[in-house]
Design a protein around this motif. Structure first.
Motif, short mmCIF file in Angstrom:
data_model
loop_
_atom_site.label_atom_id
_atom_site.label_comp_id
_atom_site.label_asym_id
_atom_site.label_seq_id
_atom_site.Cartn_x
_atom_site.Cartn_y
_atom_site.Cartn_z
N ALA A 187 30.91 -51.81 25.87
CA ALA A 187 32.00 -52.67 25.61
C ALA A 187 33.18 -51.75 25.17
CB ALA A 187 31.95 -53.69 24.84
N MET A 188 33.05 -50.86 24.15
CA MET A 188 34.12 -49.99 23.84
C MET A 188 34.70 -49.08 24.80
SD MET A 188 32.56 -48.75 20.21
CE MET A 188 32.41 -49.74 18.85
N LEU A 189 33.78 -48.59 25.75
CA LEU A 189 34.24 -47.62 26.79
C LEU A 189 35.27 -48.37 27.96
CD1 LEU A 189 34.39 -44.97 28.08
CD2 LEU A 189 32.16 -45.74 29.25
N GLN A 190 34.57 -49.81 28.22
CA GLN A 190 35.36 -50.61 29.16
C GLN A 190 36.56 -50.90 28.39
OE1 GLN A 190 34.52 -51.34 32.17
NE2 GLN A 190 32.73 -49.99 31.66
N LEU A 191 36.77 -51.04 27.32
CA LEU A 191 38.32 -51.30 26.67
C LEU A 191 39.04 -50.01 26.64
CD1 LEU A 191 37.68 -53.43 23.44
CD2 LEU A 191 38.98 -54.12 25.37
N LEU A 192 38.46 -49.05 26.49
CA LEU A 192 39.20 -47.53 26.79
C LEU A 192 39.73 -47.37 28.07
CD1 LEU A 192 37.09 -45.29 24.41
CD2 LEU A 192 39.24 -46.10 23.96
N VAL A 193 38.70 -47.65 29.16
CA VAL A 193 38.88 -47.63 30.53
C VAL A 193 40.44 -48.57 30.87
CG1 VAL A 193 38.28 -48.10 32.82
CG2 VAL A 193 36.69 -46.82 31.29
N ARG A 194 40.29 -49.71 30.50
CA ARG A 194 41.09 -50.67 30.72
C ARG A 194 42.83 -50.26 30.35
NH1 ARG A 194 39.85 -56.33 28.36
NH2 ARG A 194 38.13 -56.13 29.87
N TYR A 195 42.79 -49.62 29.08
CA TYR A 195 43.88 -49.26 28.72
C TYR A 195 44.44 -47.90 28.87
CZ TYR A 195 44.08 -53.80 26.04
OH TYR A 195 44.17 -54.97 25.98
N GLY A 196 43.39 -47.01 29.40
CA GLY A 196 43.76 -45.70 29.69
C GLY A 196 43.64 -45.24 31.21
N GLN A 197 43.08 -46.46 31.88
CA GLN A 197 42.88 -45.97 33.34
C GLN A 197 41.92 -44.75 33.67
OE1 GLN A 197 44.19 -48.38 36.17
NE2 GLN A 197 44.16 -49.13 34.39
N ILE A 198 41.02 -44.75 32.56
CA ILE A 198 39.87 -43.47 32.75
C ILE A 198 39.14 -43.84 33.98
CG2 ILE A 198 38.28 -42.45 31.25
CD1 ILE A 198 39.51 -43.40 28.89
N GLN A 199 38.81 -42.58 34.58
CA GLN A 199 37.98 -42.69 35.75
C GLN A 199 36.57 -42.20 35.47
OE1 GLN A 199 40.68 -40.36 38.06
NE2 GLN A 199 41.60 -42.05 38.99
N ILE A 296 43.97 -44.51 18.42
CA ILE A 296 44.06 -45.50 17.58
C ILE A 296 42.90 -46.63 17.81
CG2 ILE A 296 45.60 -47.44 17.00
CD1 ILE A 296 47.99 -46.04 17.43
N LEU A 297 42.75 -46.84 19.19
CA LEU A 297 41.76 -47.80 19.67
C LEU A 297 40.42 -47.24 19.15
CD1 LEU A 297 42.44 -49.24 22.90
CD2 LEU A 297 42.82 -50.25 20.97
N ALA A 298 40.11 -45.92 19.31
CA ALA A 298 38.89 -45.33 18.94
C ALA A 298 38.70 -45.33 17.36
CB ALA A 298 38.74 -43.91 19.36
N GLY A 299 39.65 -45.16 16.71
CA GLY A 299 39.55 -45.43 15.43
C GLY A 299 39.15 -46.74 14.77
N HIS A 300 39.68 -47.78 15.47
CA HIS A 300 39.17 -48.96 15.00
C HIS A 300 38.01 -49.60 15.27
CE1 HIS A 300 43.28 -50.91 13.65
NE2 HIS A 300 43.74 -49.88 13.92
N MET A 301 37.43 -48.82 16.74
CA MET A 301 36.11 -48.85 17.11
C MET A 301 35.25 -48.51 15.89
SD MET A 301 36.52 -48.24 21.14
CE MET A 301 37.73 -49.34 22.09
N ALA A 302 35.46 -47.35 15.69
CA ALA A 302 34.73 -46.63 14.44
C ALA A 302 34.44 -47.40 13.38
CB ALA A 302 35.15 -45.28 14.38
N ASP A 303 35.70 -48.28 13.01
CA ASP A 303 35.78 -48.72 11.87
C ASP A 303 34.65 -50.23 11.99
OD1 ASP A 303 37.32 -47.52 9.96
OD2 ASP A 303 39.19 -48.44 10.59
#
Length: 442
Positions: A187-199, A296-303
């Motif tokens: 779920a975290m990775l999908q959010l990062l993909v959504r907001y960073g267009q990570i491939q 910033i998103l990754a930091g909140h995920m770790a929290d």
């Protein structure tokens, strides 16, 4: 802007000396041809058609009225000279012949001038339209490029950070399992993909300061994790986001790495939860703004991971959650200069205090966190407002005052209410302020 093509008009724009030379040559040629063909009557005075007038007509059609006049005058003058000085000729000067040559030549010249003026007008109009079309085409393509660029920029960050965090907490708060499970990592990775267009990327858990070989979640075809990768090692040592974009200049010779960026997932207390290794993402998204957003998103995920772990063994879940969010907000303020604020409202325990509490909860914004406690017959409400600058804080306080006065008949400047606010810039400052407010009041 490119100049319009005037090659067609340049063909008839002959210099003045060349015009005179061509006029004389054409006129003389017609006279010489007549003298060669009919020496007794070179001007065809007694013939059916005055052939020498062909010269002035040709000149008229090529150069217009004035040169036609010159050529026809030369022909008429040549006729007069021929009749006067040639012996044995008693013929009177043919006035109608001369008038006919002059008239027909001048009409042909005026006709040519009229259509030349029309052609020049059409050329000027066409050149103007071409220049306007060229400007429009350039503006259109500039607008198209700008629009495409804007779409590309918004493709990875089309939503604000506030909305991204709201989505993060709404999607991951329901997961009550401790630790970073595969479902939560996905779920975290999908959010990062959504907001960073990570491939292509993967999330790896951290144990004893080292990442494990097997990813908890991945997108795209990820390669095996090289533990000695310089970018990965640098991120583990520096404990912050490291990208090839920033490291390439200083460590170009050592940057043999398949990764574009490595994002550590470190909570506000400094605990390493996981890392996200990015191998591929669109070029237009690989910029500091997007990487900062993802960090910033990754930091909140770790929290969220550490908060869930602590909540299992902590009785005061609300206080623990408030402290976690306060630590994260303060860390974002220190590292990323994100504005945030605190509001403290203290009042005697009563029905009015309950009404105030319910009203504050009712007008609560999406990311705001409210913590309440009662001690010594005092009701204390603490509101943490992430991503709120000084203007937003002043607007929130004014809104509270207006809402309380309109709906509850309460004025915050009454003696029974004690209101304080703080702009968060450092973690120590915010935590001391909260402890003092909760322990000693105001």
């Amino acid at each position: 802007m490119d100049a319009p093509d005037n090659s067609s008009s340049r063909g008839t724009r002959v210099s003045l000396p060349l015009r005179w030379i061509e006029t004389l040559i054409i006129t003389g040629f017609c006279f010489a041809l007549g003298a060669w063909n009919q020496p007794d009557d070179p001007f065809y005075i007694t013939g059916n058609f005055p052939w020498p007038m062909v010269g002035p007509i040709l000149v008229a059609l090529r150069y217009g009225f004035f040169m036609a006049l010159v050529s026809s005058i030369l022909i008429v003058a040549g006729l007069g000279f021929y009749l006067r000085f040639t012996p044995g000729i008693e013929t009177a000067f043919p006035l109608s012949w001369a008038v006919g040559v002059l008239g027909l030549s001048l009409v042909a010249g005026e006709f040519r001038d009229y259509w030349e003026r029309r052609r020049s007008q059409l050329e000027a109009s066409n050149a103007y339209r071409e220049s306007r079309l060229d400007e429009f085409t350039r503006s259109y393509y500039l607008l198209k490029v700008s629009h495409d660029r804007l779409e590309q920029q918004l493709a990875g960050s089309s939503r604000s950070l506030r909305e991204a965090l709201r989505r993060l907490y709404s999607e991951l708060d329901d997961d009550i399992d401790p630790g970073i499970s595969k479902a939560r990592a996905n779920a975290m990775l999908q959010l990062l993909v959504r907001y960073g267009q990570i491939q292509t990327a993967a999330i790896y858990p951290i144990e004893q300061g080292k990442p494990l070989d097997t990813p908890l979640a991945s997108v795209g075809k990820v390669s095996s994790l090289p533990l000695q990768d310089p970018l990965l090692q640098h991120a583990l040592i520096e404990r912050k986001l490291i990208s090839i974009q920033t490291e390439y200049r200083s460590r170009q010779a050592d940057m043999d790495t398949p990764y574009l960026a490595v994002i550590p997932m470190i909570d506000a207390d400094g605990h390493f939860q996981a890392i996200c290794a990015i191998e591929a993402m669109p070029f237009f998204n690989f910029e500091s703004k997007t990487l900062r957003f993802l960090a910033i998103l990754a930091g909140h995920m770790a929290d969220m991971i550490s908060e869930q772990d602590a909540s299992v063994a902590t009785e005061d879940v609300a206080r623990r959650s408030f402290n976690h969010h306060l630590a994260r907000v303060a860390r974002d303020a220190e590292q990323h200069q994100l504005p945030s604020a605190l509001l403290s409202l203290r009042m005697p325990v009563s029905i009015r205090s309950q009404q105030v509490s319910e009203h504050i909860k009712r007008i609560r914004r999406g990311l705001d966190l409210i913590y309440e406690t009662e001690a010594d017959n005092r009701h204390h409400i603490m509101v943490l407002m992430p991503l709120t600058d000084e203007l937003g804080l002043a607007g929130y306080v004014q809104r509270l005052e207006d809402e309380f006065r309109a709906h509850l008949g309460i004025h915050l400047n009454d003696d029974e209410f004690q209101l304080r606010t703080l702009r968060i810039t450092q973690r120590d400052q915010a935590e001391i302020w909260v402890e003092e407010a909760l322990r000693n009041g105001h």
